[in-house]
Structures are given as C-alpha cells and as structure tokens.
Design an enzyme around this catalytic site. Structure first.
Site, PDB file in Angstrom:
ATOM      1  N   LYS A 182      -5.231 -22.802 -19.897  1.00 50.94           N
ATOM      2  CA  LYS A 182      -5.302 -24.097 -19.555  1.00 50.94           C
ATOM      3  C   LYS A 182      -5.186 -24.298 -18.159  1.00 50.94           C
ATOM      4  CE  LYS A 182      -5.157 -28.675 -19.838  1.00 50.94           C
ATOM      5  NZ  LYS A 182      -4.005 -29.286 -19.391  1.00 50.94           N
ATOM      6  N   HIS A 185      -8.323 -23.719 -16.157  1.00 49.37           N
ATOM      7  CA  HIS A 185      -8.982 -24.688 -16.350  1.00 49.37           C
ATOM      8  C   HIS A 185      -8.627 -25.837 -15.594  1.00 49.37           C
ATOM      9  CE1 HIS A 185      -9.399 -28.649 -17.931  1.00 49.37           C
ATOM     10  NE2 HIS A 185     -10.323 -28.447 -18.741  1.00 49.37           N
TER      11      HIS A 185
HETATM   12  P1  NBP Z   1       5.296 -37.210 -20.746  1.00 51.24           P
HETATM   13  O1  NBP Z   1       5.132 -35.977 -20.023  1.00 51.24           O
HETATM   14  O2  NBP Z   1       5.567 -38.458 -19.794  1.00 51.24           O
HETATM   15  O3  NBP Z   1       6.668 -37.014 -21.692  1.00 51.24           O
HETATM   16  C1  NBP Z   1       7.165 -38.089 -22.246  1.00 51.24           C
HETATM   17  C2  NBP Z   1       7.884 -37.461 -23.600  1.00 51.24           C
HETATM   18  O4  NBP Z   1       8.701 -36.498 -23.385  1.00 51.24           O
HETATM   19  C3  NBP Z   1       8.241 -38.652 -24.331  1.00 51.24           C
HETATM   20  O5  NBP Z   1       8.153 -38.329 -25.792  1.00 51.24           O
HETATM   21  C4  NBP Z   1       9.925 -38.491 -24.125  1.00 51.24           C
HETATM   22  O6  NBP Z   1      10.697 -38.876 -25.008  1.00 51.24           O
HETATM   23  C5  NBP Z   1       9.916 -37.081 -24.216  1.00 51.24           C
HETATM   24  N1  NBP Z   1      11.243 -36.294 -23.530  1.00 51.24           N
HETATM   25  C6  NBP Z   1      11.661 -36.081 -22.094  1.00 51.24           C
HETATM   26 BR1  NBP Z   1      10.652 -37.022 -20.705  1.00 51.24          BR
HETATM   27  N2  NBP Z   1      12.746 -35.608 -22.046  1.00 51.24           N
HETATM   28  C7  NBP Z   1      12.922 -34.951 -23.251  1.00 51.24           C
HETATM   29  C8  NBP Z   1      13.950 -34.480 -23.714  1.00 51.24           C
HETATM   30  N3  NBP Z   1      15.077 -33.964 -23.131  1.00 51.24           N
HETATM   31  N4  NBP Z   1      14.178 -34.277 -25.013  1.00 51.24           N
HETATM   32  C9  NBP Z   1      13.350 -34.705 -26.042  1.00 51.24           C
HETATM   33  N5  NBP Z   1      12.190 -35.309 -25.583  1.00 51.24           N
HETATM   34  C10 NBP Z   1      12.125 -35.515 -24.130  1.00 51.24           C
HETATM   35  O7  NBP Z   1       4.200 -37.550 -21.896  1.00 51.24           O
HETATM   36  P2  NBP Z   1       2.646 -37.167 -21.923  1.00 51.24           P
HETATM   37  O8  NBP Z   1       2.042 -37.883 -20.756  1.00 51.24           O
HETATM   38  O9  NBP Z   1       2.228 -37.610 -23.432  1.00 51.24           O
HETATM   39  O10 NBP Z   1       2.494 -35.404 -22.009  1.00 51.24           O
HETATM   40  C11 NBP Z   1       3.066 -35.007 -22.971  1.00 51.24           C
HETATM   41  C12 NBP Z   1       2.840 -33.394 -22.498  1.00 51.24           C
HETATM   42  O11 NBP Z   1       1.456 -33.320 -22.546  1.00 51.24           O
HETATM   43  C13 NBP Z   1       3.354 -33.037 -21.163  1.00 51.24           C
HETATM   44  O12 NBP Z   1       3.749 -31.756 -21.136  1.00 51.24           O
HETATM   45  C14 NBP Z   1       1.939 -33.113 -20.203  1.00 51.24           C
HETATM   46  O13 NBP Z   1       1.969 -32.354 -18.992  1.00 51.24           O
HETATM   47  C15 NBP Z   1       0.886 -32.576 -21.420  1.00 51.24           C
HETATM   48  N6  NBP Z   1      -0.541 -33.017 -20.990  1.00 51.24           N
HETATM   49  C16 NBP Z   1      -0.605 -34.441 -20.649  1.00 51.24           C
HETATM   50  C17 NBP Z   1      -1.994 -34.903 -20.440  1.00 51.24           C
HETATM   51  C18 NBP Z   1      -2.175 -36.123 -19.896  1.00 51.24           C
HETATM   52  O14 NBP Z   1      -3.357 -36.569 -19.898  1.00 51.24           O
HETATM   53  N7  NBP Z   1      -1.317 -37.261 -19.851  1.00 51.24           N
HETATM   54  C19 NBP Z   1      -3.005 -33.961 -20.591  1.00 51.24           C
HETATM   55  C20 NBP Z   1      -2.688 -32.623 -20.999  1.00 51.24           C
HETATM   56  C21 NBP Z   1      -1.570 -32.256 -21.252  1.00 51.24           C
HETATM   57  P3  NBP Z   1      11.480 -40.410 -24.985  1.00 51.24           P
HETATM   58  O15 NBP Z   1      10.359 -41.396 -25.290  1.00 51.24           O
HETATM   59  O16 NBP Z   1      12.624 -40.479 -25.797  1.00 51.24           O
HETATM   60  O17 NBP Z   1      11.826 -40.547 -23.519  1.00 51.24           O
END
Ligand code: NBP
Length: 482
Positions: A182, A185
């Site tokens: 990934k 990628h």
């Molecule tokens: P974010 O990367 O913005 O993470 C937000 C989430 O993490 C929320 O659910 C938050 O909970 C939770 N969280 C955090 Br911050 N700290 C935490 C902790 N200590 N314990 C438990 N939960 C915690 O979300 P995303 O943009 O949806 O991405 C999720 C993953 O997917 C990431 O690793 C990202 O790199 C990956 N990703 C993202 C994309 C994209 O296009 N955005 C694409 C591919 C992969 P809360 O709601 O309680 O704050």
C-alpha cells in the site's frame, strides 16, 4: 451467532467501509472511541443493513462471531497501538485483528510479531480508494498469515472493487507485506500526480492554454492509453470554476502540496534497499519545494536566462498539435518509468523481507478501487503474466515499444521546458533514468577512480576479475587487492 466482522474507528473511512460490509449483507458490529460517531452512523445509514452498535470495546468484541474479526480504522501510529491493545485484551487465541489504516510497514511487522506471541492473528491491510472507494469498493491489500486470510479473505473480497469479475483484493504476503505494498502504491500515486502536474504546467506555460482548455486536453487523453482515474479527475478539477471569484478554481488554490507521509516512507525504504525510485523521490521533493513558502518568496524573481518564451522560439519547427502530442508521449513514457521503478521496489522489498510478492497480482488488484486505477495496470498485469521475473517493465515488449516510440517527443518536451524555464523534475529525471539504464558507459567509472584515489576503495576492471588499487601517491602502479 455474532457478527462476522466488526469495525472500530468510524471516521470517514471506517464508517464507509462498515456501510460497505452492511450493504453486502454482512452483519457488522461498529464501535468508535466517542459514541457520537457510532450514533451518527446508525441514524444516518442504519437502514442500509444490519449494524450492531456497541459502546465499549468489551461489548464490541463480545458481539463478534468466532474467530473474531475486528477491523481497525483509526489514525495510524499511537492510536492504532492503543486500539490493538484494547482489542487484544478482550480477545482469545485464534481471533483476528485487521488494521486497515495507513500503518508504516515496520510498525505492522512489530505488531504482527507481538500478537503472534499471544496467538492472535494480525492482518496489516492496505486499503486504497479514499472515502468513495471505502464505500463502493476499494482495492484491498491484506498481509499476515495465510491462515488468517482463509478467515478474512472472502469477507474482504466481497466488499472490494471488481474488474473483469476479479475482486481487487488478494492475499499479499506475511507480516508487513500488505502495508508495504500500500505504501509503494501511494508512492507511485505521488509520482503519477507529479507527472500530471508537469504536463498541466507545460500546457499553460508553453502552449498558453487556459485551465478550461487544459481540462479538454485531459478529457481527450483519458480516452487513450492514459485512461485512468487520476487523468479523469484532473479534467474535472481543471474545469471547476470558483464560485466566489468566478476564476478557474485551480488559479485560486494555494500551490503548496501537502503530504501525510506514505511517499516519504516509500523513498526512505527505497534508499535503504538501494532501489532507484527517482520518479517517486522527485515527486516527494517537488511537494517539499512547493511547500517551502519562505524560500520561494525569497527566491521569487531570480533571473532565469530563459532561451525562449514561446513554443515557436523554443522549437521553431514544431507546431502546437505536435507539441501537444509530445507532452502526451512524455507523460506516458515518464509514467512507465515511474511504475517500472515502483515495481522494482516491490520486488526488492519482497526479497529483503521474504514476502514472495507477486507483481502481477498487485497490478491486478490495482486495476480498480484505488487511486492509481487504470487500464495501464492491465498492461502491467499482462507483462508479468508473460514473464513473472521481468527485471523491469521497461524490458517488456509492449512497454519498451511504447517508450521507444515516445523518446523523441520526450526529449523535445524536456528541451522546451528547459528553454522556457518550466521545471519538469519528473519528466527530466525519468528520461535521465532511461538514458542511464540504456547507456554503454556511465560516469561511474570516473567515480570509482576518484574513490580509489582518495579512499583506496578499489575498483574492478572490465577485462579481468578481482579488485584493484592504483598507488596514486606512490609510483602509480596497480596492485590487486584480493
Ligand atoms: P482519521 O485518520 O482521521 O482517524 C479518526 C479516527 O481515529 C476516529 O474514529 C477517532 O476516534 C479515532 N481515534 C483517534 Br484519532 N485516536 C484514537 C485512540 N487513541 N483510540 C481510539 N480511537 C482513536 O480517520 P480516517 O480519515 O477515516 O482514516 C482512518 C485510517 O484509514 C487512517 O489510518 C488513514 O490513514 C487510513 N486511510 C485513509 C484514507 C482516506 O482517504 N482518508 C485512505 C486510505 C486509508 P474519535 O471519533 O473518538 O476521535
């Protein structure tokens, strides 16, 4: 009973992938650190399928069928470690934790090893496609033990993108393989976007096209060999008009590219492995240059000594239509180089970590769902099907012919860009790479001489085996050192 899959972390990615599971008929347990997101998911989308909303990690794990399958979609890094620990504390041997975030592969290797000690499978799973892909079918790159794939593979395949009846999801390899793939990628995605950016810059800077005209060019290009999601959305972005100013949106967006790290990680790994991924490196550094606001402000207006200001001055015998085709050819050839390099890095990583990656499989699952999805990946799949041990995509007959047919155009583009002072680090370094690998002799011989001169580092000869040193400070005779 119990849900066959659970998702914890319900920000945009997690919520969408949970909905994707539900829409495919899987009961999905959902959990988020703050319950508000869970409630929002249920109230906004609860009717799309069977969701089991849970408040605590204990409740979440208890709601899962065994072996338990929990997909983590939280911020990469410390948050992921914290959630893994909470889950593992509630789980039993044989259960499976899947990390769908953008984890660094070395973290995944560490986590997999630690959980294996406790009898828990850890599937480091690359997921690409952004929020839209997560909802409608991403490209999924699961690593971990083969055994874990028998438990999670069918579920993941059922929600992945599909191309030619083949899901864009397959078992990648042990421990960190999925996240490594990934990562590369994303590195390739950086290179691809940089090249598209350079083509756009040439259309405006050399041909004087407006963003709307550029949009038409990219839309046209999207009908040919460059057909891809990124070219498609390039046309869309360039056609957008800013509601506030009435100007093309592209002209009011600050020209400083952000980055979250996967491109940088790719290059760091490539440096360690000694794989020349110049296309990805140029792209990462180009983002860094764009973001160097103070430097750019201070350097703005430095003299450039341009040789030309128009295409006519730069290339007197080349008309607009020809140069337009030249840019297309340069973009395509540079793209082939960037992908060739990226695939070489995957092969090198596979050797380093003993993953047994199948490049053709990776091309296959990148044809749909992910950001670099394109017809082009189908060609790469065919190249590796014809020769699984291909040393470089540039040596596959289809790609070598395509690049050979582009070389003159490619050079003209670099000449014109250099003449008018438009920076094309991606195009020019890709050409330099191509010229380097096809050269009779490289200046490396001189560098070896210098290294032997100041550091007695020795050199090899073209005419006999062994390592040699010239007594530069003495009588300048040559001695064999081994
Ligand atoms: P974010 O990367 O913005 O993470 C937000 C989430 O993490 C929320 O659910 C938050 O909970 C939770 N969280 C955090 Br911050 N700290 C935490 C902790 N200590 N314990 C438990 N939960 C915690 O979300 P995303 O943009 O949806 O991405 C999720 C993953 O997917 C990431 O690793 C990202 O790199 C990956 N990703 C993202 C994309 C994209 O296009 N955005 C694409 C591919 C992969 P809360 O709601 O309680 O704050």
């Amino acid at each position: 009973g119990g849900a066959p899959i659970g998702v914890t972390g319900l920000a945009v990615m997690g919520a969408n992938i949970a909905r994707n599971f539900a829409r495919h008929g899987h009961t999905v347990a959902v959990h988020n650190r703050s319950f508000g997101r869970t409630q929002a998911l249920i109230s906004d989308h609860g009717s799309e399928g069977n969701f089991v909303a849970t408040k605590t990690i204990a409740e979440f794990v208890a709601s899962l069928a065994t072996p338990r399958r929990a997909l983590i979609m939280v911020q990469a890094g410390a948050a992921t470690d914290a959630v893994i620990e909470e889950l593992a504390a509630e789980m039993e041997p044989g259960d499976i934790i899947i990390d769908g975030g953008n984890a660094l592969y070395t973290d995944t290797r560490r986590r997999e090893a630690a959980l294996r000690e406790r009898g828990i499978h850890f599937v480091g799973c690359g997921i690409s496609g952004g929020e839209e892909g997560a909802l409608n079918g991403p490209s999924i790159m699961p690593g971990g033990s083969r055994e874990s794939y028998t438990h999670v593979g069918p579920l993941l395949e059922s929600v992945a993108a599909v191309v030619d009846d083949t899901p864009c999801c397959t078992y990648i390899g042990p421990d960190g393989a999925g996240h490594y793939v990934k990562m590369v990628h994303n590195g390739i995605e950086y290179a691809d976007m940089q090249l598209i950016g350079e083509a756009y810059q040439l259309l405006t800077g050399v041909l004087g096209y407006t963003p709307a005209q550029c949009a038409e060019v990219f839309a046209e290009w999207n009908k040919g060999v460059l057909e891809s999601y990124l070219i498609d959305i390039t046309a869309d972005v360039l056609a957008q008009v800013d509601a506030e100013t009435g100007a093309p949106l592209i002209d009011v967006i600050l020209d400083a590219t952000g980055q979250k790290g996967t491109g940088r990680w790719t290059v760091k790994s490539a440096l360690d492995l000694g794989v020349p991924v110049t296309g990805i490196a140029e792209a990462v550094f180009a983002r860094a240059v764009s973001g160097s606001r103070e430097l750019r402000e201070a350097a703005h207006g430095l003299p450039g000594g341009e040789l030309a200001t128009t295409l006519q001055e730069a290339l007197p015998n080349i008309d607009e239509a020809t140069f337009l085709a030249d840019i297309h050819a340069a973009l395509y050839a540079s793209k082939v180089v960037a992908y060739a390099q990226g695939f070489n890095q995957l092969t090198a990583g596979s050797v380093e970590y003993g993953w047994d990656l199948k490049p053709g499989d990776l091309a296959t699952i990148w044809r749909g769902g992910c950001i670099i999805r394109a017809q082009f990946l189908g060609r790469i799949r065919e190249a590796y099907a014809a020769n699984p041990d291909l040393p470089s995509l540039l040596l596959d007959p289809y790609f070598s012919d395509a690049v050979a047919a582009s070389t003159t155009s490619w050079r003209r583009v670099v000449v014109a860009a250099t003449s008018v002072g438009v920076a094309v680090p991606g195009f020019s370094s890709a050409l330099a790479y191509y010229d380097s690998i096809r050269a009779d002799r490289l200046p490396a011989a001189l560098l070896q001489g210098l290294r032997d001169y100041f550091g007695a580092h020795t050199y090899e000869r073209i005419d006999k085996p062994g390592h040699f040193h010239t007594l530069w400070g003495g009588d300048r005779s040559e001695i064999r050192t081994d």
